[in-house]
Every structure is written in structure tokens, then in C-alpha cells.
Design a protein around this motif. Structure first.
Motif, PDB file in Angstrom:
ATOM      1  N   PHE A 504     -15.372   4.854  -7.002  1.00 25.34           N
ATOM      2  CA  PHE A 504     -14.438   5.514  -7.728  1.00 25.34           C
ATOM      3  C   PHE A 504     -13.356   6.017  -6.784  1.00 25.34           C
ATOM      4  O   PHE A 504     -13.774   6.786  -5.677  1.00 25.34           O
ATOM      5  N   GLY A 505     -12.279   5.880  -6.460  1.00 21.64           N
ATOM      6  CA  GLY A 505     -11.091   5.956  -5.668  1.00 21.64           C
ATOM      7  C   GLY A 505     -10.971   5.004  -4.808  1.00 21.64           C
ATOM      8  O   GLY A 505      -9.843   5.480  -3.889  1.00 21.64           O
ATOM      9  N   ALA A 506     -11.563   3.910  -4.661  1.00 18.72           N
ATOM     10  CA  ALA A 506     -11.243   3.086  -3.542  1.00 18.72           C
ATOM     11  C   ALA A 506      -9.638   2.625  -3.854  1.00 18.72           C
ATOM     12  O   ALA A 506      -9.282   1.915  -2.796  1.00 18.72           O
ATOM     13  N   ILE A 507      -9.363   2.417  -5.188  1.00 12.22           N
ATOM     14  CA  ILE A 507      -8.402   1.697  -5.326  1.00 12.22           C
ATOM     15  C   ILE A 507      -7.090   2.505  -4.630  1.00 12.22           C
ATOM     16  O   ILE A 507      -6.217   2.144  -3.985  1.00 12.22           O
ATOM     17  N   LEU A 508      -7.177   4.013  -4.956  1.00 10.26           N
ATOM     18  CA  LEU A 508      -6.102   4.783  -4.410  1.00 10.26           C
ATOM     19  C   LEU A 508      -6.160   4.834  -2.841  1.00 10.26           C
ATOM     20  O   LEU A 508      -5.217   4.875  -2.008  1.00 10.26           O
ATOM     21  N   SER A 509      -7.383   4.897  -2.397  1.00 16.36           N
ATOM     22  CA  SER A 509      -7.642   4.598  -0.714  1.00 16.36           C
ATOM     23  C   SER A 509      -6.735   3.458  -0.443  1.00 16.36           C
ATOM     24  O   SER A 509      -6.124   3.610   0.992  1.00 16.36           O
ATOM     25  N   LYS A 510      -7.049   2.264  -1.138  1.00 17.07           N
ATOM     26  CA  LYS A 510      -6.353   0.980  -0.463  1.00 17.07           C
ATOM     27  C   LYS A 510      -4.978   1.167  -0.678  1.00 17.07           C
ATOM     28  O   LYS A 510      -4.213   0.741   0.495  1.00 17.07           O
ATOM     29  N   ASP A 511      -4.586   1.821  -1.782  1.00 16.39           N
ATOM     30  CA  ASP A 511      -2.767   1.955  -1.483  1.00 16.39           C
ATOM     31  C   ASP A 511      -2.351   3.010  -0.541  1.00 16.39           C
ATOM     32  O   ASP A 511      -1.353   2.615  -0.011  1.00 16.39           O
ATOM     33  N   LEU A 512      -3.140   3.877  -0.056  1.00 12.77           N
ATOM     34  CA  LEU A 512      -2.793   4.833   0.895  1.00 12.77           C
ATOM     35  C   LEU A 512      -2.714   4.140   1.992  1.00 12.77           C
ATOM     36  O   LEU A 512      -1.685   4.493   2.957  1.00 12.77           O
ATOM     37  N   LEU A 513      -3.942   3.657   2.273  1.00 11.56           N
ATOM     38  CA  LEU A 513      -3.751   2.947   3.669  1.00 11.56           C
ATOM     39  C   LEU A 513      -3.035   2.028   3.992  1.00 11.56           C
ATOM     40  O   LEU A 513      -2.418   2.090   5.008  1.00 11.56           O
ATOM     41  N   GLU A 514      -2.492   1.073   2.908  1.00 13.03           N
ATOM     42  CA  GLU A 514      -1.168   0.300   3.103  1.00 13.03           C
ATOM     43  C   GLU A 514      -0.112   0.923   3.302  1.00 13.03           C
ATOM     44  O   GLU A 514       0.791   0.611   4.265  1.00 13.03           O
ATOM     45  N   SER A 527       2.958  11.276  -1.006  1.00 17.21           N
ATOM     46  CA  SER A 527       2.784  12.263  -1.957  1.00 17.21           C
ATOM     47  C   SER A 527       3.018  11.694  -3.331  1.00 17.21           C
ATOM     48  O   SER A 527       2.404  11.807  -4.551  1.00 17.21           O
ATOM     49  N   LYS A 528       4.116  10.848  -3.436  1.00 18.16           N
ATOM     50  CA  LYS A 528       4.482  10.169  -4.567  1.00 18.16           C
ATOM     51  C   LYS A 528       3.361   9.090  -5.092  1.00 18.16           C
ATOM     52  O   LYS A 528       3.084   9.001  -6.047  1.00 18.16           O
ATOM     53  N   ILE A 529       2.682   8.612  -4.085  1.00 18.00           N
ATOM     54  CA  ILE A 529       1.713   7.620  -4.518  1.00 18.00           C
ATOM     55  C   ILE A 529       0.353   8.437  -5.026  1.00 18.00           C
ATOM     56  O   ILE A 529      -0.424   7.903  -6.017  1.00 18.00           O
ATOM     57  N   ILE A 530      -0.090   9.720  -4.457  1.00 18.10           N
ATOM     58  CA  ILE A 530      -1.054  10.217  -4.839  1.00 18.10           C
ATOM     59  C   ILE A 530      -0.918  10.914  -6.339  1.00 18.10           C
ATOM     60  O   ILE A 530      -1.871  10.768  -7.186  1.00 18.10           O
ATOM     61  N   LYS A 531       0.388  11.348  -6.471  1.00 11.19           N
ATOM     62  CA  LYS A 531       0.677  11.996  -7.880  1.00 11.19           C
ATOM     63  C   LYS A 531       0.825  10.923  -8.758  1.00 11.19           C
ATOM     64  O   LYS A 531       0.504  11.255 -10.054  1.00 11.19           O
ATOM     65  N   SER A 532       1.297   9.638  -8.454  1.00 11.17           N
ATOM     66  CA  SER A 532       1.168   8.617  -9.542  1.00 11.17           C
ATOM     67  C   SER A 532       0.132   7.913  -9.920  1.00 11.17           C
ATOM     68  O   SER A 532      -0.194   6.990 -10.770  1.00 11.17           O
ATOM     69  N   VAL A 544      -9.811  11.701  -0.842  1.00  7.13           N
ATOM     70  CA  VAL A 544      -9.584  10.348  -0.600  1.00  7.13           C
ATOM     71  C   VAL A 544      -8.371  10.404   0.306  1.00  7.13           C
ATOM     72  O   VAL A 544      -8.571   9.878   1.455  1.00  7.13           O
ATOM     73  N   PHE A 545      -7.552  11.055   0.280  1.00  9.04           N
ATOM     74  CA  PHE A 545      -6.451  11.408   1.123  1.00  9.04           C
ATOM     75  C   PHE A 545      -6.826  11.893   2.543  1.00  9.04           C
ATOM     76  O   PHE A 545      -6.489  11.304   3.531  1.00  9.04           O
ATOM     77  N   THR A 546      -7.870  12.863   2.467  1.00  4.75           N
ATOM     78  CA  THR A 546      -8.355  13.415   3.661  1.00  4.75           C
ATOM     79  C   THR A 546      -9.042  12.519   4.234  1.00  4.75           C
ATOM     80  O   THR A 546      -9.009  12.235   5.658  1.00  4.75           O
ATOM     81  N   GLN A 547      -9.967  11.415   3.459  1.00  2.00           N
ATOM     82  CA  GLN A 547     -10.684  10.439   4.378  1.00  2.00           C
ATOM     83  C   GLN A 547      -9.973   9.593   5.034  1.00  2.00           C
ATOM     84  O   GLN A 547     -10.245   8.944   6.134  1.00  2.00           O
ATOM     85  N   ASN A 548      -8.732   9.165   4.566  1.00  2.90           N
ATOM     86  CA  ASN A 548      -8.001   8.090   4.926  1.00  2.90           C
ATOM     87  C   ASN A 548      -7.234   8.587   6.063  1.00  2.90           C
ATOM     88  O   ASN A 548      -6.896   7.853   7.219  1.00  2.90           O
ATOM     89  N   CYS A 549      -6.794   9.886   6.040  1.00  3.02           N
ATOM     90  CA  CYS A 549      -6.210  10.325   7.361  1.00  3.02           C
ATOM     91  C   CYS A 549      -7.097  10.560   8.616  1.00  3.02           C
ATOM     92  O   CYS A 549      -6.837  10.027   9.708  1.00  3.02           O
TER      93      CYS A 549
END
Length: 751
Positions: A504-514, A527-532, A544-549
Motif C-alpha cells: 500500500f503506497g507503492a504507486i505513490l512512491s513510484k510517481d514520486l520517484l519518477e 507537493s501537487k503529486i502528494i496532495k492529488s 512514503v515521501f520520507t522514504q523516497n527522499c
């Protein structure tokens, strides 16, 4: 033309006079300061040169400068009080009025140093005044009056619970110490005088009546009650008196004035008014109580030739001289090492090297806190080892073996200092250590698992983590013997769980990484990706955002700090003022760097310093249910203390702070520290009772020790909330009396 020539001649004479004066000023200044250094020219020759120079006549401006330098030097180098007294004695022979100014200025500085809390200067000036009697500058009646004035507060104590005058014991102890430490200098000369006998009786009564309960709490080892320093010193002085004040061998009492006895006989005696010491001021901070630190004895390393017994005056004099050198030169490790080694070389019949190492380690492990940072002591020991490789390293190894064998009973409050020192020390010598010997002393079979909380096991585990910090994993792996291989921490590699797309959250992680890897990456886009993102909660988004960073910045600390700086505004938008959100960030740090305590500490500390995480949320996270097992690890407490220090720095910048009571007007710091103690007590009281030797028993002892350490470190701050601490103590008295006793003992002995 004639007038112009005379004017030019006058200007030239004035210039030459000024140049001569400045040369004289510089020379005298240098010669006076050189009295404090034991290297090079013999002390007697330095005094002779200085005396001859001053005997030629001194200008008023130079006199003022000499007096000022004398008192400053006495504060910086109290161990050289006898040398400065001899100088004043020589001045007295040549210029009675100048000597009178020196003596009066010193007497004035005794009270001033008490008022300004400059305790080293106070002791140095008192010892100098005492030696001025030996130099025939002031009469015995004045010295006895001065020492009696110091004992006045001590004489007011009729009973251990007596609070007449509300004079704290730490003040009385310091005043008694000043008097006791002066006794070896003048005991033989004043023995038989009624005032001296009264002084000794007053000391005896005070030592007997005063409370020494602090000695248990301040002991480095729980199974060995280290004796109170003042009580031992009284025994040492009494022993010297019973021996008819016989002069210790090997010139342990420096008396340079003996070389000038014939000259000093011609000086006149100065008669001064009776001395009156200023009364105690509310909020004044006095030197903390001390206990004697002993590691070298017949039981520990066998017989050490000519080592003075613990209660002999020789042992005190050796330790006092070494400690004075540390006080004087601790900021200059090379000068300090030179002075200590020169002192050892001047007494070849005595095992001074053992005393040097013992005093340094005793000061480093001193409770409630050490006077200076651990690295100060560590650098000095390394310097000593390098300058005297045939002597000091062997003594350090013996000392380390003794301490290692006593780890089972060592106070947890000293543990971090010991690990930090040992790791730093061996890093300077190729990480060579008695690894195999230490490993074979562990209970068999050796259990390196994280659930084994025996003190020696925890020490080796934390020591190897520190060594990896100071070097790199493969290097330490090559040094450590195979028997300890499993004690090494795993390689500090990041763990990024969102590579598993089913989470759960892997899709957001993938979008953020790209987006974060793209050329147009910016905080606004992220910020826009996280909010949307739909379908996941806000805490998971933060995680998810913290782990990506951290995943993108995992190559090095520099990369991590760079990406945190780049997306700092995103973090603040997500978690500012939100405790749960900030804890989600910390959980993200823990998830990525689960295998590296070092990275967890450094990244979390950075998040606090850039104001993404508030210190109070560090406290909440550390004492959360999921972190219970982490409480026995060093990095957690490093992080906690770092967060509190950061908070105190921030508050210091925005508030006016009282010198004597740093937290008196700081409710934010008080609130955080109160929360720390409250959470610690609740965790300890909720712990199940366990048999000795079990994992739960060791866990309780480690965390209880951390409570004591926290109280020690922030003792000045806890003075303000002493009543609240006692209420917490009462809460825990029924569930866990050990917790209540720890807090009550701290309040009674330290506050």
C-alpha cells in the motif's frame, strides 16, 4: 636650529624610554607566566632571574601589570601557588610597599573569586597566601584567621539535618577543602598553636557531622562504594599529623622558597586586618561533590612498586599536582602532556604514570558529569601514549582491562563516555585492541544476539558500532577476530520497501520517484503529486515521501542533506505543527535505515536542526511502544540529548538566561525535560518483574541507568522542577521502589 635639535633629542629620549618600558613589560610578563610551566629552565633559576630584574626598581604602571598577571596566573595555574608566593617574597625584600600592594590585592581577590564563582582562583590565592607565611611575608596569626574565616560556615553545622543559615553543604565542603588542602603546607610550622588546634578540631567535627550520602550515587561501580573525597583527604591529613608532619619524600610538596631562605629572612612582615568571608548568595553554584576514583590496587593489577597507599598524604599530593596540570593546560594537549611527563620524569622512584592515567580516567568518568568533553581526555591520553610509548600505553591497557572486567557493576551514566573514549583511542592505533582476550572473558556459549543485554556484550556491540563510524565496516571486519564477527553491526545499507509494488503506497512512491528524478523536479510539483494522491491516508503519504527522499539520498550523508534541503518546504507543509505527522517522518527514517543506527541518528538529528521535527516529538517517538527494545542502544540517547541541546540553544537565542540558573526562565525546556522523566518513569513502572540475569532484568537496569544519567546531565535544569520530580518519585514508589529511590537520591544528593 639649536632649539629644534634639543626638541628632537627630547622626543628621541621619550621614545627610548617607552620602548624600554614595553620591553621590560614584555620580559616580566613572559618570566612570570613561565613560572607556571615545568619545562626547560629550573624553577629556582626562573625566580632568581625575575627577582634580580625586579630588584632594580619598577615603575608604577609595571607594578599594576605585575599584580594583575600574578592573580590571573594563580587562577589559571593554582598548582604553582608556591612559586608565585616565592616571587612576592623576593619582591618584599626589595620593595616593601610594592609587596604590600601585592598582598592586599590578593586578599581582595579571595572574596572577589568567591563572588565570581572562580573556585580555582580562590583556592590558588588561598594557597599562595598560606605560602606567603612560609616566605616570611605575613604572620601566622593572619593565616590562622583566614582559615578560621573559611571554617566559620562549617562550624555552624551542629547536626547533619541542621539548616541554620541555609548554607548549602557544597559551599561548606569547598571551604573545608581549601583549608584541608593547605594543611600540608603549614601544619608543621603551626602545630602547637591554640588557634591551629581549634582549626583541626573544627575540621574533625565538620567531617564527622556532614552528610556523605552522595558517595553511593556518585560511585562509578555499584558494587564498590567509592569513598567521599573530603573524608579521605581528612584521613590523609590526620595521618600526616600523626607522623609529626614529616615532609613527604620526592619533593611532593613544592617549596621553591627554601632555595631563597637566606634572602627571604631580610623581608619585613606585613600585618593585615582580620579577614571576613562574604556570606552565601542564593543561586550560587559551587563545585560538585566528589568521590575517590581508584582502579590501580593490589587486587586489580598486583603490586605496583612504590605506589602510595590510598589514604596516604603522598597519594593526595600526587593526584592534586596532576589534576592542577589538567586544569591549567587541558585546552593545550601538547603542553599538558609535556608538563605531565616532565612531572613524572622528576619523580622516577614513584609510579607517576599510573597516577596520571588513573586521574585522567577518573575525571573522564566522573559523576554526575565530567568537567570537559570526552574527546579532551581522549586526545590527551593519545598524546601521552605517542610521547612516551614505552610507559603510558601499557598502563592504559591495564586500566582498560580493569574497567572491562568491572563492566557488570558499572554505572550506566558512564557507559557512553567509556565507549566513546575507547573507540577514539584505538582508532589512533589501528584499532588494535585486546579483542580476543575480551571475547574469551564472555560467558560461554557466546551469544551475540541483540536480545543479550549483558553489560560486556552490550559494550562490545556498541564499541564496534562506534569503530565502524570512525572507519568503515570492511576495515573493522578485518581487525576483529572471528570469535567477535557476529558482534559487528550489519553493513549500513538502506532498505527501501516500496520496490514491492504490492505494498500500500507503492504507486505513490513510484510517481514520486519518477518526478524527483526528472529534470524539472521541484518542491511545488512534489507537493501537487502528494496532495492529488487518492486512497491513502495523510500519515502514509508522509511516510512514503520520507522514504523516497532517503532512498534517493542514500549514497552519502551529503546526498541525504542535499535532498532534505531541497524538499524542506514540502516537509514543513506536511508536518508543521502536526505531532503525528512528524512521528511518521521518524518512522520513515527508521524503515529505510533499519540496519544503521548511525544513519538513524544523523538523519533524525538533521531533521531537528532544520526545524522539520520538534524536540518534543523526538521524545514522544523514542518512548513510544515500538521503540522499547531500542532504549538499550546508545544512538537513541545520543539523539535525545542532541534534541534537548538544540532546544536549549534555540531558547537561549530568544530569552535572557540567568548565569546561575540557565533554565530559570525557560518553560519550554522545563516542559520537555519533565516529559522525558515522566515517560521514563512510566515505562520503568510498567516493566514486568524479572529474575536477575534475564533479558527483562537487564533491560530494566539499562533504562533505570539512563534515567539516572538524564537526571545528572540536566541537574541544573531539574533544580527548577524539584517538587515535580518528587511527585513523580511518589508515583513510582509503590510499583517500582528502585525508580523512586533513584529520583529521591538525586534530589537529596545532587540538588
Amino acid at each position: 636650529m639649536g632649539r629644534r635639535k634639543r626638541q628632537d633629542s627630547s622626543d628621541g629620549d621619550e621614545f627610548r624610554l617607552k620602548r624600554t618600558f614595553h620591553t621590560m613589560l614584555s620580559t616580566v610578563d613572559q618570566l612570570i607566566r613561565e613560572l607556571s610551566f615545568g619545562c626547560g629552565t629550573p624553577l629556582e633559576l626562573k625566580l632568581l632571574n625575575l627577582g634580580n630584574l625586579l630588584a632594580k626598581g619598577v615603575r608604577v604602571e609595571l607594578k599594576e601589570h605585575i599584580i594583575s598577571v600574578l592573580v590571573i596566573s594563580l587562577g589559571n595555574y593554582p598548582g604553582q601557588a608556591s612559586a608565585y608566593a616565592t616571587l612576592v617574597g623576593l619582591i618584599n625584600v626589595a620593595d616593601f610597599e610594592f609587596a604590600s600592594e601585592c598582598v592586599l590585592f590578593m586578599v581582595q581577590k579571595v572574596g572577589e573569586s568567591v563572588h565570581t564563582r572562580d573556585w580555582n582562583k580562590c583556592r590558588g590565592v588561598v594557597h599562595c597566601l598560606v605560602d606567603l607565611y612560609n616566605c616570611r611575608v605575613i604572620p601566622s596569626s593572619y593565616i590562622l584567621n583566614l582559615l578560621a574565616a573559611f571554617m566559620k560556615d562549617c562550624e555552624a553545622l551542629k547536626d547533619p539535618d541542621d539548616l541554620v543559615g541555609i548554607t548549602p553543604q557544597v559551599r561548606r565542603d569547598f571551604l573545608a577543602y581549601c583549608v584541608l588542602s593547605a594543611m600540608p603546607l603549614i601544619g608543621r610550622e603551626l602545630e602547637g598553636e591554640a588557634a591551629f588546634e581549634k582549626l583541626m578540631v573544627s575540621l574533625q567535627i565538620y567531617i564527622k557531622k556532614r552528610s556523605a550520602l552522595h558517595s553511593t550515587m556518585l560511585s562509578v561501580w555499584r558494587d564498590f562504594n567509592q569513598r567521599d573525597y573530603l573524608e579521605v583527604m581528612w584521613q590523609q591529613v590526620v595521618g600526616m599529623r600523626q607522623n609529626h608532619w614529616a615532609e613527604p619524600e620526592h619533593q611532593l610538596i613544592p617549596r621553591p622558597y627554601k632555595s631563597f631562605d637566606e634572602t627571604l629572612r631580610h623581608g619585613k612582615v606585613h600585618h593585615l586586618r582580620n579577614y571576613c568571608l562574604s556570606a552565601h548568595e542564593e543561586g550560587c553554584r559551587y563545585p560538585a561533590p566528589r568521590v575517590c576514583f581508584r582502579i590501580f590496587s593490589c587486587d586489580s593489577v598486583g603490586e605496583i612498586p612504590n605506589l602510595p597507599p590510598p589514604v596516604s598524604i603522598e597519594r593526595h599530593l600526587l593526584e592534586a599536582q596532576i589534576l592542577d596540570m589538567l586544569i591549567s593546560f587541558h585546552n593545550e594537549r601538547k603542553i599538558c602532556a609535556d608538563s605531565l611527563l616532565m612531572y613524572a620524569a622528576s619523580k622516577p622512584q614513584l609510579p607517576v604514570y599510573y597516577c596520571i592515567v588513573e586521574v585522567i580516567l577518573g575525571e573522564m568518568l566522573r559523576l554526575p558529569t565530567a568537567k570537559w568533553t570526552t574527546i579532551t581526555y581522549g586526545c590527551l591520553l593519545v598524546e601521552l601514549c605517542k610521547r612516551q610509548p614505552d610507559k603510558i600505553p601499557q598502563v592504559v591497557v591495564q586500566a582498560l582491562d580493569i574497567i572491562y572486567n568491572r563492566l557488570n557493576s558499572m554505572s550506566v551514566a558512564c557507559f557512553d563516555r567509556l565507549v566513546n573514549w575507547v573507540s577514539h583511542h584505538i582508532s589512533n592505533f589501528g584499532f588494535n585492541c585486546q579483542w580476543s582476550k575480551w571475547a574469551h572473558s564472555l560467558p560461554s556459549p557466546i551469544d551475540p544476539s541483540a536480545t543479550n543485554l549483558q553489560p560486556k556484550v552490550v559494550f562490545l556491540r556498541e564499541l564496534l558500532k562506534k569503530c565502524c563510524r570512525l572507519s568503515y565496516h570492511q576495515r573493522i571486519k578485518e581487525v576483529v577476530p572471528d570469535i567477535l564477527a557476529n558482534f559487528l553491526p550489519p553493513p549500513g545499507l538502506p532498505h527501501f520497501k516500496f520496490v514491492d509494488e504490492t505494498l500500500f503506497g507503492a504507486i505513490l512512491s513510484k510517481d514520486l520517484l519518477e518526478a524527483m528524478r526528472g529534470p524539472r523536479a521541484s518542491p511545488e510539483i512534489i507537493s501537487k503529486i502528494i496532495k492529488s494522491s487518492k486512497g491513502i491516508g495523510p500519515l502514509l503519504k508522509i511516510n512514503v515521501f520520507t522514504q523516497n527522499c532517503l532512498h534517493l539520498g542514500s549514497k552519502s550523508f551529503s546526498h541525504t542533506f542535499a535532498i532534505l534541503a531541497k524538499y524542506q518546504s514540502v516537509f514543513k507543509d506536511l508536518v508543521e505543527g502536526d505531532s503525528e505527522g512528524q512521528i511518521a517522518v521518524l518512522n520513515g527514517v527508521f524503515d529505510v535505515w533499519v540496519a544503521s543506527d548511525h544513519y538513524k541518528f544523523v538523519v533524525a538529528e538533521k531533521l531537528v536542526k532544520v526545524f522539520i521535527i520538534e524536540p518534543i516529538n523526538i521524545v514522544t517517538w523514542i518512548f513510544g511502544p515500538s521503540m522499547r527494545k531500542e532504549l538499550t542502544k546508545m544512538y537513541i540517547w545520543e539523539l535525545l540529548h542532541s534534541a534537548v541541546r538544540h532546544l536549549k540553544r534555540v531558547q537561549h537565542d530568544v530569552e535572557v538566561v540567568d548565569v546561575d540558573n540557565p533554565s530559570a526562565c525557560d518553560p519550554v525546556v522545563k516542559s520537555v525535560l519533565y516529559t522525558v522523566v515522566e515517560r521514563l518513569v512510566k515505562i520503568l513502572c510498567s516493566a514486568p518483574f524479572a529474575d536477575e540475569g534475564t533479558e527483562e532484568h537487564y533491560w530494566f537496569q539499562w533504562v533505570l541507568g539512563r534515567l539516572e544519567e538524564t537526571l545528572f546531565i540536566y541537574a541544573d535544569d531539574f533544580k527548577v522542577i524539584k517538587n515535580k520530580l518528587m511527585k513523580i518519585s511518589e508515583y513510582s514508589s509503590d510499583n517500582r521502589p528502585e525508580v523512586s529511590k533513584t529520583i529521591a537520591a538525586f534530589v537529596a544528593c545532587v540538588l
